[in-house]
Design a protein around this motif. Structure first.
Motif, PDB file in Angstrom:
ATOM      1  N   LEU A 345       0.705  -1.280   0.284  1.00 13.49           N
ATOM      2  CA  LEU A 345       0.027  -0.082  -0.026  1.00 13.49           C
ATOM      3  C   LEU A 345       0.834   1.474  -0.029  1.00 13.49           C
ATOM      4  O   LEU A 345       0.348   2.433   0.263  1.00 13.49           O
ATOM      5  N   ASP A 346       1.986   1.233  -0.142  1.00 13.62           N
ATOM      6  CA  ASP A 346       3.135   2.473  -0.437  1.00 13.62           C
ATOM      7  C   ASP A 346       2.956   3.435   0.723  1.00 13.62           C
ATOM      8  O   ASP A 346       2.668   4.457   0.541  1.00 13.62           O
ATOM      9  N   GLY A 347       3.049   2.721   1.986  1.00 12.30           N
ATOM     10  CA  GLY A 347       2.850   3.575   3.021  1.00 12.30           C
ATOM     11  C   GLY A 347       1.601   3.724   3.926  1.00 12.30           C
ATOM     12  O   GLY A 347       1.362   4.392   4.926  1.00 12.30           O
ATOM     13  N   VAL A 348       0.620   3.522   3.240  1.00 15.46           N
ATOM     14  CA  VAL A 348      -0.880   3.685   3.877  1.00 15.46           C
ATOM     15  C   VAL A 348      -1.112   2.591   4.828  1.00 15.46           C
ATOM     16  O   VAL A 348      -0.624   1.551   4.438  1.00 15.46           O
ATOM     17  N   SER A 349      -1.541   2.872   5.973  1.00 13.44           N
ATOM     18  CA  SER A 349      -1.740   1.868   7.096  1.00 13.44           C
ATOM     19  C   SER A 349      -2.670   0.722   6.654  1.00 13.44           C
ATOM     20  O   SER A 349      -3.684   1.186   6.134  1.00 13.44           O
ATOM     21  N   ALA A 350      -2.317  -0.457   6.460  1.00 14.14           N
ATOM     22  CA  ALA A 350      -3.080  -1.624   5.994  1.00 14.14           C
ATOM     23  C   ALA A 350      -4.490  -2.013   7.248  1.00 14.14           C
ATOM     24  O   ALA A 350      -5.415  -2.308   6.892  1.00 14.14           O
ATOM     25  N   ASP A 351      -3.630  -1.699   8.235  1.00  8.63           N
ATOM     26  CA  ASP A 351      -4.757  -1.879   9.720  1.00  8.63           C
ATOM     27  C   ASP A 351      -6.005  -0.913   9.259  1.00  8.63           C
ATOM     28  O   ASP A 351      -7.388  -1.269   9.517  1.00  8.63           O
ATOM     29  N   ALA A 352      -5.617   0.402   8.906  1.00  4.45           N
ATOM     30  CA  ALA A 352      -6.686   1.596   8.824  1.00  4.45           C
ATOM     31  C   ALA A 352      -7.671   1.167   7.624  1.00  4.45           C
ATOM     32  O   ALA A 352      -8.984   1.085   7.666  1.00  4.45           O
ATOM     33  N   VAL A 364     -11.266  -8.288   4.121  1.00  6.36           N
ATOM     34  CA  VAL A 364     -10.070  -8.553   3.742  1.00  6.36           C
ATOM     35  C   VAL A 364      -9.000  -8.573   4.898  1.00  6.36           C
ATOM     36  O   VAL A 364      -9.710  -8.287   5.954  1.00  6.36           O
ATOM     37  N   ALA A 365      -7.901  -8.712   4.930  1.00  5.15           N
ATOM     38  CA  ALA A 365      -7.089  -8.822   6.233  1.00  5.15           C
ATOM     39  C   ALA A 365      -5.825  -7.692   6.008  1.00  5.15           C
ATOM     40  O   ALA A 365      -5.328  -7.838   5.007  1.00  5.15           O
ATOM     41  N   SER A 366      -5.455  -7.336   6.969  1.00  7.78           N
ATOM     42  CA  SER A 366      -4.172  -6.682   7.050  1.00  7.78           C
ATOM     43  C   SER A 366      -2.906  -7.468   7.712  1.00  7.78           C
ATOM     44  O   SER A 366      -3.418  -8.358   8.545  1.00  7.78           O
ATOM     45  N   GLY A 369       1.669  -5.725   7.650  1.00  9.70           N
ATOM     46  CA  GLY A 369       1.601  -4.356   7.069  1.00  9.70           C
ATOM     47  C   GLY A 369       1.157  -4.337   5.747  1.00  9.70           C
ATOM     48  O   GLY A 369       1.371  -3.212   4.867  1.00  9.70           O
ATOM     49  N   HIS A 370       0.634  -5.346   5.035  1.00  5.01           N
ATOM     50  CA  HIS A 370       0.151  -5.397   3.648  1.00  5.01           C
ATOM     51  C   HIS A 370      -1.371  -5.753   3.819  1.00  5.01           C
ATOM     52  O   HIS A 370      -1.900  -6.429   4.626  1.00  5.01           O
ATOM     53  N   LEU A 371      -1.903  -5.617   2.603  1.00  2.00           N
ATOM     54  CA  LEU A 371      -3.509  -5.967   2.462  1.00  2.00           C
ATOM     55  C   LEU A 371      -3.606  -7.130   1.860  1.00  2.00           C
ATOM     56  O   LEU A 371      -2.994  -7.261   0.589  1.00  2.00           O
ATOM     57  N   ARG A 372      -4.179  -8.085   2.292  1.00  5.66           N
ATOM     58  CA  ARG A 372      -4.376  -9.618   1.651  1.00  5.66           C
ATOM     59  C   ARG A 372      -5.882  -9.632   1.222  1.00  5.66           C
ATOM     60  O   ARG A 372      -6.760  -9.764   2.062  1.00  5.66           O
ATOM     61  N   ALA A 373      -6.056 -10.046   0.069  1.00  9.99           N
ATOM     62  CA  ALA A 373      -7.093 -10.438  -0.510  1.00  9.99           C
ATOM     63  C   ALA A 373      -7.115 -12.064  -0.774  1.00  9.99           C
ATOM     64  O   ALA A 373      -6.229 -12.239  -1.321  1.00  9.99           O
ATOM     65  N   HIS A 394     -10.330   4.997  -0.707  1.00  8.72           N
ATOM     66  CA  HIS A 394      -9.871   4.843   0.604  1.00  8.72           C
ATOM     67  C   HIS A 394      -8.254   5.424   0.503  1.00  8.72           C
ATOM     68  O   HIS A 394      -7.797   6.112   1.334  1.00  8.72           O
ATOM     69  N   LEU A 395      -7.771   4.740  -0.534  1.00  5.79           N
ATOM     70  CA  LEU A 395      -6.259   5.273  -0.753  1.00  5.79           C
ATOM     71  C   LEU A 395      -6.060   6.643  -1.030  1.00  5.79           C
ATOM     72  O   LEU A 395      -5.171   7.285  -0.654  1.00  5.79           O
ATOM     73  N   GLU A 396      -7.102   7.188  -1.826  1.00  3.97           N
ATOM     74  CA  GLU A 396      -6.890   8.527  -2.444  1.00  3.97           C
ATOM     75  C   GLU A 396      -7.204   9.295  -1.068  1.00  3.97           C
ATOM     76  O   GLU A 396      -6.751  10.539  -0.939  1.00  3.97           O
ATOM     77  N   SER A 397      -7.995   8.928  -0.380  1.00  5.33           N
ATOM     78  CA  SER A 397      -8.416   9.887   0.810  1.00  5.33           C
ATOM     79  C   SER A 397      -7.348   9.959   1.784  1.00  5.33           C
ATOM     80  O   SER A 397      -6.906  11.072   2.259  1.00  5.33           O
ATOM     81  N   ALA A 398      -6.489   8.774   2.122  1.00  8.32           N
ATOM     82  CA  ALA A 398      -5.471   8.682   2.847  1.00  8.32           C
ATOM     83  C   ALA A 398      -4.235   9.488   2.447  1.00  8.32           C
ATOM     84  O   ALA A 398      -3.328   9.905   3.427  1.00  8.32           O
ATOM     85  N   ARG A 399      -4.113   9.626   1.111  1.00  9.61           N
ATOM     86  CA  ARG A 399      -3.062  10.325   0.321  1.00  9.61           C
ATOM     87  C   ARG A 399      -3.342  11.826   0.091  1.00  9.61           C
ATOM     88  O   ARG A 399      -2.407  12.485  -0.223  1.00  9.61           O
ATOM     89  N   ALA A 400      -4.819  12.106   0.236  1.00 10.72           N
ATOM     90  CA  ALA A 400      -4.740  13.561   0.172  1.00 10.72           C
ATOM     91  C   ALA A 400      -4.269  14.376   1.231  1.00 10.72           C
ATOM     92  O   ALA A 400      -4.062  14.185   2.370  1.00 10.72           O
TER      93      ALA A 400
END
Length: 400
Positions: A345-352, A364-366, A369-373, A394-400
């Protein structure tokens, strides 16, 4: 009301070409009506027939039978036969243990270790193929943990390099829980045969997904809980022991089913002549009833069809990840992966992100530190589309 003798689904819906009707089979999983569930690598969604198996089990206790069949050892043997028939092992080679960690602990504690011996695992192993080996350090056994690459993948060559003349056991996942890498079990089995090393496979992320017999893996021991793609419940798993490996470790515990006799006065009773020796006391009768029904359900669908379906769905996940510009940690070739796709996720929290998606009924699962589908045959194209529509948001929102 007795338990039915033939608890498999009455008939598997099929299309005119004979392939399973996946849309109709999806209806056997009520949760798919409300939830996008891409998390088979954590816990199974159970089909209606599994719930019916539990209801039938309780009904037998409530009837004039008073549990005569529900608590029958004959029914346990029916489960053993059904599991073996579906997943590929002779019944006498299967112990119906609770889970992966129980099976691995049986091997770890039952092996005749000598100080200076070592066991080889890898950094990609699940806790249940890591912690059972740790106490051996107190007995002078080295636990060698092989490093992975930047994507969490561990090569066959790296495992080979860790094995030496004092290696007694190699224990690896058939499919790793995090990155989703499928091990080259054939190469590892040959390596272990050549070196005289006992080969143990943690198969929980593969059984029920991949169309390959357990007894064809070349492993001495195959361990698996049942609560993932086998669609059983926690506490009802399996342990395959190859006949030639039966005497390479001993049961660390004993109870009446461990032995070839029920004569309590016998001072040194002989062990049961097959994998029964690794079962202790009363089994999980309810869990085994569900395990049997689900194994028959999977067998009726066919593992070849299931594997092809999972391959198609994970291909769609990989394509969607590419379109979204996400790095995929899982190997691309099918023979190097199975149902798991791991995303960086390039720095975005997988837990979040897991929490945000769960709030929208997308599971899905964190992991690390990565997202697992992780897809199974009841998933469909809409599930993949919905996951990535919301994931991009959600990625766009996290990086905004």
């Amino acid at each position: 009301m007795p338990l039915p003798h033939d608890p498999a689904a009455a008939s598997i819906p099929r299309l005119s070409d004979g392939t399973p009707d996946w849309a109709a089979l999806r209806l056997e999983f009520p949760a798919t009506g409300t939830t996008t569930y891409l998390d088979i690598a954590r816990k199974a969604l159970l089909p209606r027939c599994a719930a019916q198996a539990a209801a039938d089990w309780f009904a037998d206790i409530s009837s004039r039978q008073t549990g005569r069949r529900a608590f029958s050892m004959g029914e346990v043997e029916e489960t053993r036969r059904a599991v073996g028939a579906t997943f590929g092992a002779a019944p006498e080679t299967l112990a119906l243990v609770k889970n992966t960690s129980e099976a691995i602990n049986i091997v770890a504690q039952g092996f005749d270790w000598v100080p200076g011996d070592n066991v080889v695992i890898s950094v990609a192993e699940h806790e249940n193929n890591t912690f059972p080996w740790r106490p051996l350090v107190r007995r002078g056994v080295e636990v060698r943990v092989v490093a992975g690459d930047s994507d969490g993948q561990v090569s066959t060559d790296a495992l080979r390099a860790a094995i030496d003349g004092r290696t007694r056991i190699l224990s690896v996942a058939w499919v790793s829980y995090g990155a989703g890498q499928r091990a080259d079990v054939d190469a590892l089995a040959q390596l272990c045969r050549d070196a005289g090393v006992l080969f143990l496979i943690d198969a929980i992320q593969a059984i029920g997904i991949l169309d390959r017999r357990i007894d064809d893996l070349g492993a001495h021991v195959v361990a698996s809980g049942g609560h993932k793609a086998q669609m059983s419940v926690a506490g009802a798993g399996l342990m395959y022991v190859a006949p030639e490996a039966l005497e390479r470790f001993r049961p660390p515990f004993a109870a009446k089913y461990s032995f070839a006799t029920m004569d309590r006065t016998e001072v040194e009773p002989a062990l049961a002549p097959d994998a029964h020796r690794f079962e202790y006391g009363n089994p999980n009768f309810l869990g085994l009833a569900v395990q049997r029904r689900s194994a028959q359900f999977i067998g009726a669908i066919g593992l070849a069809a299931i594997e092809a379906r999972v391959r198609h769905l994970t291909d769609l996940i990989l394509e969607a990840a590419d379109r979204a510009g996400l790095k995929v940690r899982t190997p691309r070739p099918w023979d190097q992966r199975a149902g798991i796709v791991s995303l960086d996720l390039d720095g975005v929290s997988a837990d979040a992100l897991e929490a945000a998606l769960e709030a929208e009924d997308i599971r899905v699962a964190s992991k690390d530190g990565h997202l697992r589908a992780a897809a199974h045959f009841y998933n469909n194209e809409d599930d993949v589309q919905r996951l990535f529509d919301r994931l991009r948001h959600h990625l766009e929102s996290a990086r905004a």
